[in-house]
Design a protein around this motif. Structure first.
Motif, mmCIF file in Angstrom:
data_model
loop_
_atom_site.group_PDB
_atom_site.id
_atom_site.type_symbol
_atom_site.label_atom_id
_atom_site.label_comp_id
_atom_site.label_asym_id
_atom_site.label_seq_id
_atom_site.Cartn_x
_atom_site.Cartn_y
_atom_site.Cartn_z
ATOM 1 N N LEU A 155 2.906 -4.072 3.422
ATOM 2 C CA LEU A 155 3.160 -2.607 3.781
ATOM 3 C C LEU A 155 3.015 -1.007 2.773
ATOM 4 C CD1 LEU A 155 6.318 -2.896 3.025
ATOM 5 C CD2 LEU A 155 6.040 -3.305 0.337
ATOM 6 N N ALA A 156 2.209 -0.523 3.900
ATOM 7 C CA ALA A 156 2.731 0.507 4.390
ATOM 8 C C ALA A 156 2.897 1.353 4.991
ATOM 9 C CB ALA A 156 1.037 0.364 4.517
ATOM 10 N N ASP A 157 3.683 3.001 4.627
ATOM 11 C CA ASP A 157 3.478 4.067 5.066
ATOM 12 C C ASP A 157 2.305 4.713 6.165
ATOM 13 O OD1 ASP A 157 4.510 6.787 6.123
ATOM 14 O OD2 ASP A 157 5.693 7.079 4.245
ATOM 15 N N ILE A 158 2.475 4.604 7.774
ATOM 16 C CA ILE A 158 1.486 5.168 8.135
ATOM 17 C C ILE A 158 1.860 6.813 8.190
ATOM 18 C CG2 ILE A 158 1.344 3.230 10.314
ATOM 19 C CD1 ILE A 158 3.310 4.834 12.004
ATOM 20 N N ASP B 284 3.204 -2.396 8.195
ATOM 21 C CA ASP B 284 4.765 -1.465 8.250
ATOM 22 C C ASP B 284 5.540 -1.340 7.070
ATOM 23 O OD1 ASP B 284 7.284 -2.755 11.001
ATOM 24 O OD2 ASP B 284 7.497 -2.072 9.130
ATOM 25 N N ILE B 285 6.368 -0.400 7.052
ATOM 26 C CA ILE B 285 6.828 0.434 6.195
ATOM 27 C C ILE B 285 8.332 -0.326 5.394
ATOM 28 C CG2 ILE B 285 8.606 1.926 6.961
ATOM 29 C CD1 ILE B 285 7.720 3.860 5.049
ATOM 30 N N SER B 286 8.765 -1.279 6.629
ATOM 31 C CA SER B 286 10.184 -1.973 6.407
ATOM 32 C C SER B 286 9.223 -3.365 5.616
ATOM 33 C CB SER B 286 10.552 -2.033 7.266
ATOM 34 O OG SER B 286 11.355 -2.774 6.686
ATOM 35 N N SER B 287 10.140 -3.277 4.107
ATOM 36 C CA SER B 287 9.585 -5.093 2.997
ATOM 37 C C SER B 287 10.748 -6.124 4.177
ATOM 38 C CB SER B 287 10.304 -4.873 2.269
ATOM 39 O OG SER B 287 11.078 -4.282 1.942
ATOM 40 N N SER B 288 11.981 -5.731 4.737
ATOM 41 C CA SER B 288 12.873 -6.873 5.005
ATOM 42 C C SER B 288 12.107 -6.990 6.057
ATOM 43 C CB SER B 288 13.946 -6.717 5.230
ATOM 44 O OG SER B 288 14.558 -5.253 4.056
ATOM 45 N N MET B 289 11.490 -6.485 7.486
ATOM 46 C CA MET B 289 11.284 -6.579 8.709
ATOM 47 C C MET B 289 9.323 -8.094 8.424
ATOM 48 S SD MET B 289 11.627 -5.916 11.342
ATOM 49 C CE MET B 289 12.320 -4.564 12.432
ATOM 50 N N LEU B 290 8.616 -7.798 7.087
ATOM 51 C CA LEU B 290 7.757 -8.207 6.979
ATOM 52 C C LEU B 290 8.523 -9.694 6.267
ATOM 53 C CD1 LEU B 290 6.016 -5.583 4.955
ATOM 54 C CD2 LEU B 290 5.003 -6.632 7.349
ATOM 55 N N SER B 291 9.352 -9.734 5.378
ATOM 56 C CA SER B 291 9.836 -10.617 5.441
ATOM 57 C C SER B 291 10.053 -11.270 6.585
ATOM 58 C CB SER B 291 11.173 -10.793 4.093
ATOM 59 O OG SER B 291 11.840 -10.667 4.819
ATOM 60 N N CYS C 213 4.648 -2.874 13.134
ATOM 61 C CA CYS C 213 4.039 -4.252 12.984
ATOM 62 C C CYS C 213 5.381 -5.291 13.409
ATOM 63 C CB CYS C 213 3.085 -5.140 13.016
ATOM 64 S SG CYS C 213 3.206 -5.591 11.075
ATOM 65 N N GLY C 214 6.399 -4.456 12.349
ATOM 66 C CA GLY C 214 7.880 -5.174 12.192
ATOM 67 C C GLY C 214 8.036 -6.490 11.941
ATOM 68 N N SER C 215 8.736 -7.022 12.800
ATOM 69 C CA SER C 215 8.306 -8.700 12.049
ATOM 70 C C SER C 215 7.648 -9.428 13.146
ATOM 71 C CB SER C 215 10.231 -9.236 12.812
ATOM 72 O OG SER C 215 10.466 -9.227 14.037
ATOM 73 N N PHE D 161 0.507 -1.313 0.477
ATOM 74 C CA PHE D 161 0.287 -0.096 -0.363
ATOM 75 C C PHE D 161 0.572 1.498 0.747
ATOM 76 C CE2 PHE D 161 -4.767 -0.694 0.679
ATOM 77 C CZ PHE D 161 -4.897 -1.836 -0.304
ATOM 78 N N LEU D 162 1.790 1.470 -0.589
ATOM 79 C CA LEU D 162 2.504 2.332 -0.786
ATOM 80 C C LEU D 162 2.410 3.144 -1.570
ATOM 81 C CD1 LEU D 162 6.831 0.980 0.381
ATOM 82 C CD2 LEU D 162 5.718 2.371 2.259
ATOM 83 N N LEU D 163 2.026 4.530 -1.596
ATOM 84 C CA LEU D 163 1.843 5.338 -2.820
ATOM 85 C C LEU D 163 3.617 6.010 -3.062
ATOM 86 C CD1 LEU D 163 -1.402 5.915 -1.466
ATOM 87 C CD2 LEU D 163 -1.229 4.684 -3.373
ATOM 88 N N PRO D 164 3.750 5.930 -4.250
ATOM 89 C CA PRO D 164 3.965 7.233 -4.613
ATOM 90 C C PRO D 164 3.744 8.482 -4.398
ATOM 91 C CG PRO D 164 3.136 6.182 -6.470
ATOM 92 C CD PRO D 164 2.563 5.804 -5.312
ATOM 93 N N SER D 165 5.095 9.573 -4.000
ATOM 94 C CA SER D 165 4.245 10.382 -3.251
ATOM 95 C C SER D 165 3.530 11.906 -3.696
ATOM 96 C CB SER D 165 5.865 11.919 -2.554
ATOM 97 O OG SER D 165 6.270 11.741 -3.826
#
Lengths: 131, 278
Positions: free
Chosen positions: B102-105, B82-89, B56-58, A124-128
């Protein structure tokens, strides 16, 4: 991603927030998988009034799953007379908690943005410029 | 000790190496577990709930939500962001039960209104205070606003959120809590082990009415400091508004003088009460 979660997800774009078409997201090229989870009758019962049943019906239709009843099942239907979990509850549990989208895309009905799903995780990441 | 928040944005800082370190370190795991349990205690959930795990991280905190005993109101079902794909993996490797995005809060919370019973966030929201670019949309206050507005909408009425966070300084702490209040939350900050190196801050938020101090009434060893009372006092009648006070007299004299009227000289006796004659 569980179908339960899909019933709550909307498009992340601000411009879509106020439109009705941004919910539900429509699955595209979706691959489903079944993950076994312990049944929690109370949880399913509590979530039932919060589900958008119309959205649930379109979702199952789009995923090619068996059709759902026209109305949200009543809480009494979830247990049989002797207090055991009924078939309705078991079906709901399988549908909401155990069926999940493993990969594919989720498409917003308003802006047409496609959110990719990989290994059950939606991006769900959106480009800015789209925030 | 340096703050990871100062070095890189979260999606780059938590790369594969850092994520694995974070997830496997027994020290971090035990701290995370104790903070999650504390947050659950504050949420005081009565039955299994649908919970949003912000950052949520890992899945360290999510695991605890899944494994909450029935007597404590569990097990809960959660959705993590969570924004970090490494954490999610890392989370995928550990096979956690919750769903993850995978999202930016700082871009908002993409759920329809009234989705969740509660929200929990462990060591995440201070990351919102970092500007990742110079564009106005990415300024910390905008990111905080989008997050708290989204969170407020996605919680059901009467829902609660507990966010444990590490503010860099007092300014950051008040920036975060005021952003939450602006979004409409009833907010309070619980401080564990105050004035030690291990101080832990929990931002407790409620949706829709009720006194926030009620959330800690069931806990032991908690002192309530009500900032609202101080605020109310501060908003009371200011000194120069109160008729008859020295400040009021001085103001009136200055007004008269400005009009060109003859005003008696002021001295240290101005506005003082006369001695009682006896």
């Amino acid at each position: 991603m569980k179908l339960l979660t899909l019933n709550f997800l909307t498009c992340a774009r601000k411009t879509c927030k106020s439109t009705a078409a941004a919910f539900p997201l429509h699955p595209k090229d979706a691959e489903l998988e079944q993950i076994e989870i312990d049944m929690n009758p109370l949880f399913v019962k509590n979530m039932l009034p919060r589900l958008e049943w119309e959205a649930m019906k379109t979702l199952t239709q789009e995923l090619g799953l068996p059709a759902l009843p026209a109305e949200t099942p009543a809480p009494e239907e979830l247990t049989t007379e002797d207090g055991e979990a009924s078939q309705v509850l078991k079906d709901l549990h399988v549908l909401l908690m155990e069926t999940s989208v493993a990969s594919g895309k989720l498409v917003c009905g308003n802006c047409g943005h496609e959110y990719a799903v990989k290994e059950g995780i939606a991006n769900f990441l959106l480009p800015s410029h789209m925030v | 000790m340096s703050r990871p928040e100062d070095t890189l944005p979260p999606d780059l800082f938590y790369n594969d190496v850092e994520s694995r370190k974070y997830t496997t370190s027994s020290r971090i795991r035990s701290i995370q577990a104790s903070m999650t349990n504390r947050a659950l205690e504050l949420l005081d959930l009565q039955h299994s709930s649908f919970i949003l795990d912000v950052g949520c991280g890992s899945g360290l905190s999510g695991e605890i939500l899944t494994n909450t005993e029935e007597v404590d109101g569990g097990p809960h079902t959660w959705v993590g962001m969570d924004i970090s794909s490494s954490m999610l993996s890392q989370a995928l490797e550990r096979d956690v039960e919750g769903d993850m995005l995978l999202a930016d809060i700082g871009q908002g919370v993409p759920f329809r209104p009234g989705s969740f019973d509660a929200a929990i966030s462990i060591s995440a929201i201070q990351w919102l205070c970092n500007a990742e670019s110079t564009s106005e949309e990415d300024a910390p206050d905008r990111r905080l606003k989008r997050f708290f507005d989204g969170l407020y909408a996605s919680l059901k009425r009467g829902g609660k959120a507990v966010c444990q966070f590490y503010p860099k300084n007092a300014a950051q702490r008040s920036m975060i809590s005021s952003a939450a209040i602006k979004a409409g939350f009833g907010a309070g900050i619980l401080e564990d082990d105050p004035e030690t190196k291990n101080v832990k801050l929990y931002l407790v938020l409620t949706v829709g009415g009720g006194d926030i101090t009620g959330t800690v009434s069931g806990l032991q060893d908690v002192d309530v400091m009500d900032a609202r009372r101080k605020e109310r006092q501060r908003n009371g009648t200011p000194a120069d508004k109160q008729k008859g006070s020295k400040a009021w007299i001085m103001r009136k004299k200055a007004q008269q003088e400005a009009k060109g009227k003859v005003v008696k000289n002021s001295s240290k006796y101005t506005g003082r009460k006369r001695k009682i004659a006896f």
